[in-house]
Scaffold this motif. Structure first.
Motif, PDB file in Angstrom:
ATOM      1  N   PHE A 367       0.818  -1.352   0.033  1.00 31.94           N
ATOM      2  CA  PHE A 367       0.143   0.029   0.020  1.00 31.94           C
ATOM      3  C   PHE A 367       0.753   1.235   0.126  1.00 31.94           C
ATOM      4  N   GLU A 368       0.111   2.264  -0.446  1.00 31.58           N
ATOM      5  CA  GLU A 368       0.748   3.541  -0.546  1.00 31.58           C
ATOM      6  C   GLU A 368      -0.062   4.298   0.442  1.00 31.58           C
ATOM      7  N   ILE A 369       0.486   4.969   1.527  1.00 31.97           N
ATOM      8  CA  ILE A 369      -0.055   5.790   2.505  1.00 31.97           C
ATOM      9  C   ILE A 369      -0.280   7.212   1.996  1.00 31.97           C
ATOM     10  N   LEU A 378      -6.194   9.203  11.550  1.00 35.09           N
ATOM     11  CA  LEU A 378      -6.594   8.190  10.411  1.00 35.09           C
ATOM     12  C   LEU A 378      -5.556   7.785   9.666  1.00 35.09           C
ATOM     13  N   VAL A 379      -5.995   6.513   8.713  1.00 37.87           N
ATOM     14  CA  VAL A 379      -4.779   6.197   7.996  1.00 37.87           C
ATOM     15  C   VAL A 379      -5.542   5.868   6.735  1.00 37.87           C
ATOM     16  N   ALA A 380      -5.261   6.690   5.557  1.00 40.48           N
ATOM     17  CA  ALA A 380      -5.897   6.590   4.040  1.00 40.48           C
ATOM     18  C   ALA A 380      -4.856   5.929   3.292  1.00 40.48           C
ATOM     19  N   PHE A 381      -5.249   4.744   2.583  1.00 42.02           N
ATOM     20  CA  PHE A 381      -4.174   4.116   1.725  1.00 42.02           C
ATOM     21  C   PHE A 381      -4.640   3.582   0.579  1.00 42.02           C
ATOM     22  N   SER A 382      -3.843   3.325  -0.466  1.00 45.39           N
ATOM     23  CA  SER A 382      -4.437   2.744  -1.524  1.00 45.39           C
ATOM     24  C   SER A 382      -3.234   1.757  -2.106  1.00 45.39           C
ATOM     25  N   VAL A 419      -9.159   4.686  -2.364  1.00 48.34           N
ATOM     26  CA  VAL A 419      -8.428   4.277  -1.212  1.00 48.34           C
ATOM     27  C   VAL A 419      -9.190   3.918  -0.056  1.00 48.34           C
ATOM     28  N   LEU A 420      -8.795   3.262   0.773  1.00 50.48           N
ATOM     29  CA  LEU A 420      -9.154   2.886   2.111  1.00 50.48           C
ATOM     30  C   LEU A 420      -8.911   3.725   2.963  1.00 50.48           C
ATOM     31  N   ARG A 421      -9.799   3.904   4.063  1.00 52.40           N
ATOM     32  CA  ARG A 421      -9.551   4.852   5.168  1.00 52.40           C
ATOM     33  C   ARG A 421      -9.873   4.193   6.534  1.00 52.40           C
TER      34      ARG A 421
END
Length: 499
Positions: A367-369, A378-382, A419-421
Motif C-alpha cells: 500500500f501507499e499511505i 486516521l490512515v488513508a491508503f491505496s 483509497v481505504l480509510r
C-alpha cells in the motif's frame, strides 16, 4: 424469554407459557408499510426489533465513522436521565440552557476567540456540524447582502470558495440557499484545497472562503494561516472584505491539544466563524455540533428570532426548533470531566494507535499511505498495484471479520485514485489495530491466491480455445462463468461417499 400477555378466549395456558420464539409474533410477517391493526406486547415489540438490529454492523468496529461510539457509564446515565427534555424549553429547563452557554464559552476560549474571561461568547449548539455550517453560511450571506445593498450593488449572485474535498453539507448549503459553490480541484498527491488557487477564485461576490481543518478524505489540515495571509493581501488590493470560515468538524477538538502552536483559529483576523462536531472528537454520542462566531458583529441580528410563548424572551438561531438536551449535557460532562489534560491524553493515544496501524500497513509493502502523520488520527491508503483486485475487494472482505472500512474514489480531478480509510477513535485500542493489520494480511493472501487461480484457469481456457481454432474475445462475465463451471466439475470429481 416469555412473552407476558393477557389471556383471551382463544389463548391457552400453553400459549402463555411458550417462549417468544414459538409464539405467533415470529410467525406472522412484520409490518413494513402500514401500521398494524392490533397491539402486541412490549416484550414482543422489543425482541422483534432487537433481533433485526443484530444485522447492523458493530459501531465499535465501524472504522468509516468519525462519530463517537463509547462514553463512560456515568455519562450514559446522564443522557438517559435527560432524554425527555426538549432543549428549546429554555425557561422550563434553565440549567440545561446554562450548560449550553458554558460549553459555548469553553469552546470559544479553546479556539482563542477575542473575548475576556467575564464576557459571553457568541455561539450556539446544533444537531451537528451540518446545521452549524448552514447557520454560519447564512450569516455570511446575509452580512454580504446587507453590505452590497448599502453600496447600491447587486446581491443576487453570492458564491463560496472551497476545495473539492469538502463534506457534502457544503454542497447542500449551496444548493438549498442558492449560493454558487466554487471548488478548487484536487490533484494526485495533493488532496486538500490549495490556498493560492482558492484566493484566485475569490471575487466581489464571494461571501467567504471555507477552509477544512481535517479533511474527510485524508485527515489533513488545510493551511488556514497561508490562506489568511493571501486573502488579507487580496482584500487590501481590491478593497473587498472577504472573510474565512473554518470547518473544524473533525480537527477542532484535536488541534488545540496536539498542535497548540498551529495558527488556524480566531488568532487569524479573517477567521470569523468556526464549526466543530461535539459528536466526533468532542467525544459525545451523535448528534451535537457547535458554531462559534468571532464577535457579535459577525452574526447579523436579523437572523436571531426572539420568542416568548414558552415563558420568557428566548433568542434562537437554529434551523430546527425542538431537539434533545442529552447531548448538550453530555458535552458539558466531557469538558469538565476530562479537562484540557484529559482531552490531550486521549488525542495523543489516538495518534499513537494511528502510528502503529500506519506502520503495519506500510510493512505489507502493498500500500501507499496517502494521509499525513499530522492531522486527524486516521490512515488513508491505496493499493500500489490494483491490476488483480481493488481496494473495494479488500473492503468487502474485511466485513467477514466484522470490520467496516470504507473504500472510495477521490473527488475531481483525482477520481482515478481509490483509497481505504481507517478512522482511529478513542475506543480503538492498540490490540484492535494489530488485529486489523493481521486480518488485512490474511485477506491480501486470499486475494492473491484467488487472482493466481483465476489467471491460471483463464490461461487454460484461452489455450484450449486456441487449440480448437477458436479466437474470441470473451467478456469478464463469460470468463467468470467458465471458471465457475471448471471448479464445479473439479468438485464433482472429488465427491465420494455420502454427501
Amino acid at each position: 424469554m416469555v412473552v407476558s400477555v393477557a389471556a383471551t378466549g382463544s389463548e391457552t395456558a400453553e400459549t402463555l407459557h411458550a417462549t417468544f420464539f414459538s409464539s405467533r409474533y415470529v410467525r406472522d410477517p412484520l409490518p413494513r408499510f402500514r401500521m398494524p391493526e392490533q397491539s402486541i406486547p412490549r416484550e414482543a415489540a422489543y425482541q422483534i426489533i432487537n433481533d433485526e438490529l443484530m444485522l447492523d454492523g458493530n459501531p465499535r468496529l465501524n472504522l468509516a465513522s468519525f462519530v463517537t461510539t463509547w462514553m463512560e457509564p456515568e455519562c450514559d446515565k446522564l443522557i438517559v436521565d435527560s432524554i425527555n427534555k426538549n432543549y428549546v424549553d429554555m425557561d422550563e429547563y434553565p440549567v440545561t440552557t446554562e450548560l449550553q452557554n458554558r460549553c459555548v464559552n469553553m469552546i470559544a476560549h479553546l479556539f482563542n476567540a477575542p473575548i475576556k474571561e467575564d464576557e459571553t461568547a457568541i455561539g450556539v449548539g446544533t444537531v451537528g456540524s451540518s446545521e452549524a455550517i448552514m447557520l454560519a453560511g447564512l450569516a455570511f450571506k446575509r452580512k454580504w447582502q446587507n453590505k452590497r445593498k448599502q453600496q447600491g450593488k447587486p446581491c443576487d449572485k453570492p458564491n463560496i470558495v472551497t476545495g473539492a474535498n469538502v463534506q457534502v453539507c457544503w454542497e447542500k448549503f449551496a444548493r438549498y440557499f442558492e449560493v454558487e459553490l466554487k471548488e478548487v480541484k484536487l490533484s494526485e498527491g495533493y488532496y486538500v484545497m490549495d490556498p493560492v488557487k482558492a484566493v484566485e477564485l475569490v471575487d466581489e461576490n464571494t461571501i467567504c472562503v471555507a477552509a477544512i481543518l481535517g479533511s474527510t478524505l485524508t485527515g489533513e489540515f488545510e493551511d488556514v494561516k497561508l490562506l489568511n495571509d493571501l486573502l488579507v493581501e487580496k482584500n487590501r488590493e481590491t478593497g473587498w472584505d472577504v472573510p474565512i470560515h473554518v470547518d473544524a468538524a473533525s480537527g477542532g477538538f484535536i488541534a488545540p491539544f496536539l498542535y497548540p502552536e498551529l495558527e488556524w483559529d480566531f488568532r487569524l483576523p479573517l477567521v470569523k466563524s468556526i464549526n466543530v462536531s461535539g459528536h466526533k472528537y468532542g467525544l459525545v454520542y451523535p448528534g451535537v455540533g457547535w458554531v462559534i462566531w468571532r464577535s457579535k458583529e459577525d452574526l447579523p441580528e436579523e437572523l436571531i428570532f426572539h420568542i416568548n410563548y414558552l415563558g420568557t424572551d428566548q433568542p434562537t438561531f437554529t434551523l430546527n426548533f425542538s431537539k434533545g438536551s442529552s447531548q448538550i449535557i453530555a458535552q458539558y460532562y466531557q469538558l469538565i470531566r476530562l479537562g484540557f489534560e484529559g482531552y490531550k491524553s486521549i488525542m495523543e493515544n489516538c495518534m499513537e494507535n494511528t502510528a502503529i496501524l500506519r506502520q503495519g500497513i506500510e510493512a505489507t509493502g502493498r500500500f501507499e499511505i496517502l494521509s499525513k502523520e499530522a492531522g486527524v488520527p486516521l490512515v488513508a491508503f491505496s493499493l500500489k498495484d490494483s491490476g488483480r483486485y481493488s481496494v473495494f475487494d479488500i473492503s468487502e472482505n474485511l466485513r467477514r471479520f466484522g470490520w467496516i472500512v470504507p473504500a472510495y474514489t477521490m473527488p475531481a480531478n483525482a477520481e482515478h485514485v481509490a483509497v481505504l480509510r481507517v478512522v482511529i477513535r478513542e475506543d480503538f485500542s492498540r490490540t484492535l489495530a494489530e488485529r486489523l493489520i493481521s486480518d488485512i494480511v490474511k485477506i491480501l493472501h486470499e486475494l492473491d491466491t484467488r487472482a493466481a487461480q483465476v489467471l491460471k484457469i483463464s490461461s487454460a481456457v484461452a489455450k484450449q480455445s486456441a487449440e480448437d481454432g477458436i479466437v474470441t474475445k470473451k467478456s469478464v462475465l463469460e470468463t467468470e462463468g467458465e471458471i465457475f463451471a471448471y471448479w464445479r466439475s473439479q468438485v464433482k470429481k472429488k465427491q465420494t461417499g455420502v454427501c
